[in-house]
Design an enzyme around this catalytic site. Structure first.
Site, short mmCIF file in Angstrom:
data_model
loop_
_atom_site.label_atom_id
_atom_site.label_comp_id
_atom_site.label_asym_id
_atom_site.label_seq_id
_atom_site.Cartn_x
_atom_site.Cartn_y
_atom_site.Cartn_z
N HIS A 9 15.60 -4.85 -9.09
CA HIS A 9 14.33 -5.43 -8.62
C HIS A 9 14.52 -6.86 -8.14
O HIS A 9 13.61 -7.48 -7.63
CB HIS A 9 13.29 -5.38 -9.73
CG HIS A 9 13.10 -4.00 -10.27
ND1 HIS A 9 13.90 -3.48 -11.27
CD2 HIS A 9 12.26 -3.01 -9.91
CE1 HIS A 9 13.52 -2.24 -11.50
NE2 HIS A 9 12.54 -1.93 -10.70
N ASP B 120 14.38 13.45 -10.41
CA ASP B 120 13.72 12.20 -10.82
C ASP B 120 12.32 12.47 -11.36
O ASP B 120 11.52 13.14 -10.70
CB ASP B 120 13.59 11.26 -9.61
CG ASP B 120 14.94 10.73 -9.16
OD1 ASP B 120 15.80 10.50 -10.02
OD2 ASP B 120 15.12 10.53 -7.94
N CYS C 292 0.84 -1.19 0.00
CA CYS C 292 0.00 0.00 0.00
C CYS C 292 0.88 1.24 0.00
O CYS C 292 2.02 1.20 0.44
CB CYS C 292 -0.85 0.05 1.26
SG CYS C 292 -1.91 -1.38 1.43
#
Ligand code: GLN
Ligand code: ZN
Length: 756
Positions: free
Chosen positions: A695, A600, A517
């Site tokens: 990742h 960014d 979340c």
């Protein structure tokens, strides 16, 4: 006029689903107990909807992981690699597809953003010759349960066209749309089952609000939905469209001939008139008037005329009221948010409150409840009069921004000479900004929050982390260093907390994917910077090394995309305000001697509207906001930007328009495929395609990284290639990061020696 929501958040007001899922994955909660926790949540959410006065409760919107994955399992599009799990105990296959099976070495389905939201769905995969083995859909059991408990249920499914459109053809020569018949078969079975329990079945086709459907496909809606309607006989079928206006898809949407058509009137108010003019007599119109994508109270005075117009044209029996889209995208409940300033809290409505708004709108449209209308008007007026809503100085600065402020002094190619003072080697190496968030950092942040650590003690802890981080980067031999972002919990929240015009909830969580979340900040007023936000940390890092330290900022478009934004000002205007604040920070950094600055824009692409026409206007103001933030520096200052996605072929010209000296992008997972885009386009700046996939915990070898760099050199000029990971390293451990970066540096050195 009947009322309904398109879907309710499933995570729970205290993120109960998250904690149950994670306990299950750790092996601490049995599947049956997880089911029980889920059942408890569903029932609680049905009660909220019914008690608010809605006519239907949504079922089938609840998913243990993702509603696209539920549809994929219903259709039976299970990739072959998961066959060891087929026939096993219930949620195991589902979770293996969602998260991979580490024990068996089976990778998960890919995940990507659901249209222009921040919710991620699991992308269905289609091999060359799909062999569907249809399974059940959880909506069926839920609909039965709801009925048993005395709720009037409306089932919710993702539609077949949207599912196919979002599926990825993996096999050669597969025409995805040839699969429509077997996909429809799976839907027909489920619809027939649902029709026994639900008077309405909602089928979501947000794809109709995009221009992504290939020619020839829209004309298939009529016969496909004809079949579905027959299968669902006994129930009414609702075709739900959202995230935009129907535009060119109005014809197929009407031709589908569903009993009810749902429109998103928040994103596409312009479609109401054409739909009212064209709606066949036997169709009901559901008006999506309560925003499922935002946190603000409905402006009844604005909404009622739309409702009244529809009622006077169709009659009350042919009008329903609903949320614009599922409430999945907004927080669950405002109850308990006591820390918010009163006038702001007054303006908010989360999912539970939005249910109440629908019931209130129905009463108002029927002529009742007039005092509620007055109260609503008063609250919104009071909010507008709040001193933070309009800060004169901010308005003045925005109005005074000139086109010159969007331009650097020289063109990008000419700036390179001015930046030679940096003395960088060929193939300069850097990172994207963050380094591992260690337990020490988390502890310091937690202790500071609890008041157990003084401000000075906290700063000392952060300085220590920065010191470690700089030392490690020097050991590695990186060329442009970073301070490591230890002080940042989140790249947007950190800036939101330091800017005026933002506020934060305690519990306003929104599901991002699975058990994850986010708690987006709320932009409620004019945005203004009150002083430097990052200077202290960048300067401290620079004091420890002779190598250049890169200042690290989040760009205006990303701050906007990852916040809930006020609804009384154009998004482009809010973005401009943020851009001016970031511009000031850039100026402070530059003056203090930080002469490489990265801004960014991780979210530039995801905020893109869903049709080409709207996307063009968005990209113009988004890119201009970036330029407003970044262009106030001397030619000798080097501006970097970073974007974490790889599919930007179509917007490469816009990325060039950002005019950053150096861009870093994600690419290692795609094996540098994305760089093909650079062949057809003469990209003017330097590029750092990520060569280390952050990742994954895997440590890439030197050879592998060198191979990726060699591939990159086929597309990028050797004077313009940078060496860096895919994204920030904050989610990784030092034990993975160090060997990976060592290999990355070894590869860079080899390349330098060879190409010198
Ligand atoms: N500078 C940020 C970091 O390194 C960028 C993160 C992102 O792109 N999502 O964490
Ligand atoms: Zn990134």
């Amino acid at each position: 006029m009947e009322t309904h929501v398109l879907g309710f958040p499933r995570i729970g007001r205290n993120r109960e689903l998250k904690f149950a899922l994670e306990a299950h994955w750790r092996g601490e909660l049995a599947a049956g107990e997880l089911e029980a926790a889920a059942r408890e949540l569903k029932q609680r959410h049905w009660r909220i909807q019914r008690d608010a006065g809605l006519d239907y409760v949504a079922v089938g919107d609840f998913s243990l992981y993702d509603q696209m994955l539920d549809a994929t399992l219903m259709i039976g599009a299970v990739p072959g690699r998961f066959s060891p799990l087929a026939g096993g105990p219930e949620p195991d296959l589902l979770f293996a597809m969602a998260r991979g099976d580490a024990g068996r070495g089976i990778p998960a389905l890919e995940m990507t953003k659901w249209f222009d939201t921040n919710y991620h769905y699991l992308v269905p995969e289609l091999p060359s010759r799909p062999d569907f083995r249809p399974g059940g859909h959880p909506a069926v059991a839920d609909a039965g349960l709801a009925r048993e408990l005395g709720f009037t249920a409306k089932a919710v499914l993702i539609g077949p066209f949207t599912w196919i459109a979002l599926a990825k053809a993996r096999g050669e020569g597969l025409d995805k749309w040839s699969l429509l018949p077997p996909v429809l078969d799976a839907y027909k079975t489920t619809l027939a089952q649902l029709a026994r329990h639900c008077p309405i079945i909602q089928v979501d086709e947000p794809i109709l609000c995009t221009d992504w459907l290939p020619a020839g496909v829209p004309s298939r809606f009529a016969s496909a939905y004809g079949e579905l309607k027959a299968a669902a006989s006994g129930a009414r079928l609702m075709l739900a469209t959202y995230f935009g206006a129907l535009g060119g898809s109005l014809e197929p949407a009407l031709a589908a001939g569903c009993d009810i058509l749902h429109l998103d009137l928040k994103r596409g108010p312009e479609q109401l008139d054409p739909v009212l003019a064209a709606l066949p007599r036997n169709q009901v119109l559901s008006l999506g008037v309560v925003d499922g994508r935002n946190v603000w109270k409905n402006n009844f005075a604005e909404t009622l005329p739309l409702v009244e117009k529809a009622v006077s044209s169709l009659g009350g029996e042919r009008v329903m009221l609903g949320t614009s889209c599922s409430l999945l995208h907004c927080p669950v409940d405002l109850e308990g948010e006591d820390a918010l300033p009163e006038p702001i809290r007054d303006r908010l409505a989360f999912a539970a409150q939005k249910c109440g708004e629908l019931a209130a709108l129905r009463r108002l449209a029927g002529g009742g409840d007039r005092c509620r209308l007055a109260a609503n008007r008063e609250i919104l007026e009071r909010a507008r009069a709040h001193p933070d809503a309009r800060i004169e100085e901010v308005g003045r600065r925005c109005a005074a921004a000139t086109p010159e402020m969007l331009r650097r002094a020289s063109a990008i190619g000419d700036r390179r000479a001015a930046q030679a003072w940096l003395g960088l080697p060929p193939f300069p190496a850097t990172t994207i900004g963050s380094f591992p968030q260690t337990p020490e950092i988390r502890r310091a942040r937690r202790d500071r929050k609890r008041g157990e650590l003084s401000e000075e003690g906290y700063r000392e802890a952060i300085r220590k982390e920065i010191g470690d981080c700089v030392r490690k980067q020097e050991e590695l031999g990186l060329d442009v260093l970073v301070h490591g972002e230890a002080e940042r919990n989140d790249m947007v929240e950190y800036f939101g907390e330091r800017l005026k015009g933002f506020c934060f909830t305690q519990n306003g969580w929104v599901q991002s994917y699975g058990s994850r979340c986010v708690k987006p900040p709320i932009i409620h007023g004019d945005v203004r910077r009150e002083g430097p936000m990052t200077l202290e940390w960048s300067l401290y890092a620079q004091s420890l090394t002779r190598k250049p330290v890169k200042g690290m900022l989040t760009g205006p478009v990303t701050i906007l995309a990852w916040s809930f934004v006020r609804d009384d000002l154009e998004r482009s205007e809010v973005c401009k305000q943020i851009a001016l604040a970031i511009r000031d920070e850039v100026g402070d950094l530059e003056r203090a001697g930080i002469r490489v600055i990265q801004i960014d824009e991780a979210a530039l692409r995801e905020g893109m509207p869903l049709t080409a026409e709207k996307a063009g206007a968005y990209l113009r103001w988004a890119v201009d906001s970036f330029r407003l933030a970044s262009s106030g520096v001397a030619d000798s200052t080097q501006i970097h930007t970073h974007m974490c996605y790889s599919e930007f072929n179509a917007i490469l010209p816009w990325i060039a328009e950002m005019d950053a000296d150096v861009i870093s992008v994600e690419s290692s997972r795609g094996g540098m495929e994305l760089l093909d885009a650079f062949d057809g386009f003469n990209y003017p700046g330097a590029v750092g395609p990520g060569v280390y996939d952050i990742h994954s915990p895997r440590v890439p070898s030197e050879e592998e990284i060198l191979g990726l760099l060699e591939k990159a050199l086929k597309h990028i000029d050797k004077g313009l290639l940078w060496v860096n990971p895919d994204c920030g390293l904050k989610t990784r451990r030092w034990s993975e990061v160090m060997p990976s970066l060592e290999n990355m540096m070894a590869a860079a050195r080899k390349l330098r020696a060879r190409e010198a």
